[in-house]
Design a protein around this motif. Sequence first.
Motif, PDB file in Angstrom:
ATOM      1  N   LYS A 311     -22.659  33.665  54.504  1.00 59.65           N
ATOM      2  CA  LYS A 311     -21.610  32.844  53.899  1.00 59.65           C
ATOM      3  C   LYS A 311     -22.147  31.941  52.797  1.00 59.65           C
ATOM      4  O   LYS A 311     -21.413  31.563  51.889  1.00 59.65           O
ATOM      5  N   ALA A 312     -23.435  31.603  52.884  1.00 60.68           N
ATOM      6  CA  ALA A 312     -24.007  30.629  51.953  1.00 60.68           C
ATOM      7  C   ALA A 312     -24.562  31.272  50.698  1.00 60.68           C
ATOM      8  O   ALA A 312     -25.010  30.561  49.789  1.00 60.68           O
ATOM      9  N   THR A 313     -24.559  32.601  50.601  1.00 59.31           N
ATOM     10  CA  THR A 313     -25.130  33.275  49.443  1.00 59.31           C
ATOM     11  C   THR A 313     -24.153  34.310  48.900  1.00 59.31           C
ATOM     12  O   THR A 313     -23.324  34.841  49.632  1.00 59.31           O
ATOM     13  N   ASN A 314     -24.293  34.605  47.617  1.00 56.14           N
ATOM     14  CA  ASN A 314     -23.463  35.642  47.030  1.00 56.14           C
ATOM     15  C   ASN A 314     -24.065  37.010  47.334  1.00 56.14           C
ATOM     16  O   ASN A 314     -25.162  37.114  47.876  1.00 56.14           O
ATOM     17  N   SER A 315     -23.354  38.057  46.965  1.00 57.84           N
ATOM     18  CA  SER A 315     -23.784  39.406  47.327  1.00 57.84           C
ATOM     19  C   SER A 315     -25.109  39.784  46.685  1.00 57.84           C
ATOM     20  O   SER A 315     -25.901  40.520  47.265  1.00 57.84           O
TER      21      SER A 315
END
Length: 400
Positions: A311-315
């Motif tokens: 949830k805390a990082t982009n793909s």
Amino acid sequence: MEWGLRALAPLVHLLIPLSIHWVAEEMTVSVLVDITTNALCPGKSTCSQAIYITGLQQTVVGIFKMVVLPILGQLADEYGRKPLLLLTVSTSIFPFDVVEGSKRAAAFGCITGLFSASHVLGNLLALFLPEDYIFKVSICLLVCSTVYMQIFLVETIRTEQRPHQHMPCLSMILGVFQDRLNSMKDTVAVVIRSEILKRIALVSFFYELGMSGITTVLLYYLKSAFGFSKNQFSEILMMVGIGSIFSQIVVLPLINPLLGEKGVLCISLIASITYGLLYGLAWAPWVPYLSASFGVIYVLVKPSTYAVISKATNSVDQGKAQGLVAGVQSVASFISPLAMSPLTSLFLSTNAPFHCKGFSIVCASISMVISLYHAWLLKPEQLSNYDPQEDEHIEAPLLS
């Protein structure tokens, strides 16, 4: 659940031999304590040499995770997945190349459950098989899993001739280390920008430091403190395995929507601390069984940790962040036996400064208290307000 099983269809010929391998591997765990202790310290229930050897083994495993796994990954890219699987019988190289990206989370959950189920079956076999037959059966299962892979497993990588392929081994290894260094620089940059990722890295480090320390010495402590043998070890390990299956299939889907990732993580860490303290302060033979029952909850630490990271990082940065946490855990699993082995040997001996045979396990539990402190400081609103479009310019993956 049905969707997750359907996602595993391309992996059938991988998961069958791996399940056999996991069963064979787990069924020797409970009996190794008795065999090692009897070989090094005949007639004694406490054996410091056996504890040190186990600690050395865990240290070597930690070094392997930090240093050798990246090289194996590079070799797998160069020569194909199947040869490396046959060499290592490892799940770290192959599994998801043939699973659609949208189905990988479901596939991973099913594989985790299969891993736990294999451990339960392995401990069940160890419980009922005579000690003389355990290693013979384990070796037969390992041979069968390797033969099955050789016959049925299909290579997923086309090994085309490339300019750097088949380069001298030393040059390739140096190149791999240079790639890892460059990738880690990108990873550190990603983590520095995120307060959540910095915090979760600390959560993972202190949790792994404590839990790997407990795992390293637990069975030797139980043998010395309560005279446990392979049957009791198998029962305890089965309780943890069954609890793991139950919690991942039933408990996690129910409580995650209610509590959120931070809530599940904190409750899991509290269960881990209770698990360690009950073992370390156990006053009767039934207490370790009570402690093992907390496996229903504490096994959710890692799934909830990776959910927070996701949830805390982009793909684009998922691989970097997940890889960093794996690296942090490897460092912790390397350090932990260096402290736990001598401390456990001291307090199991007659030279202990005070009577508390499980003092080293209590110390490991304190490490998990520190992990809980950092988990408590996580801010859920930062997760819900995170913009996945941020930092999309970073493209270099941590793992190739």
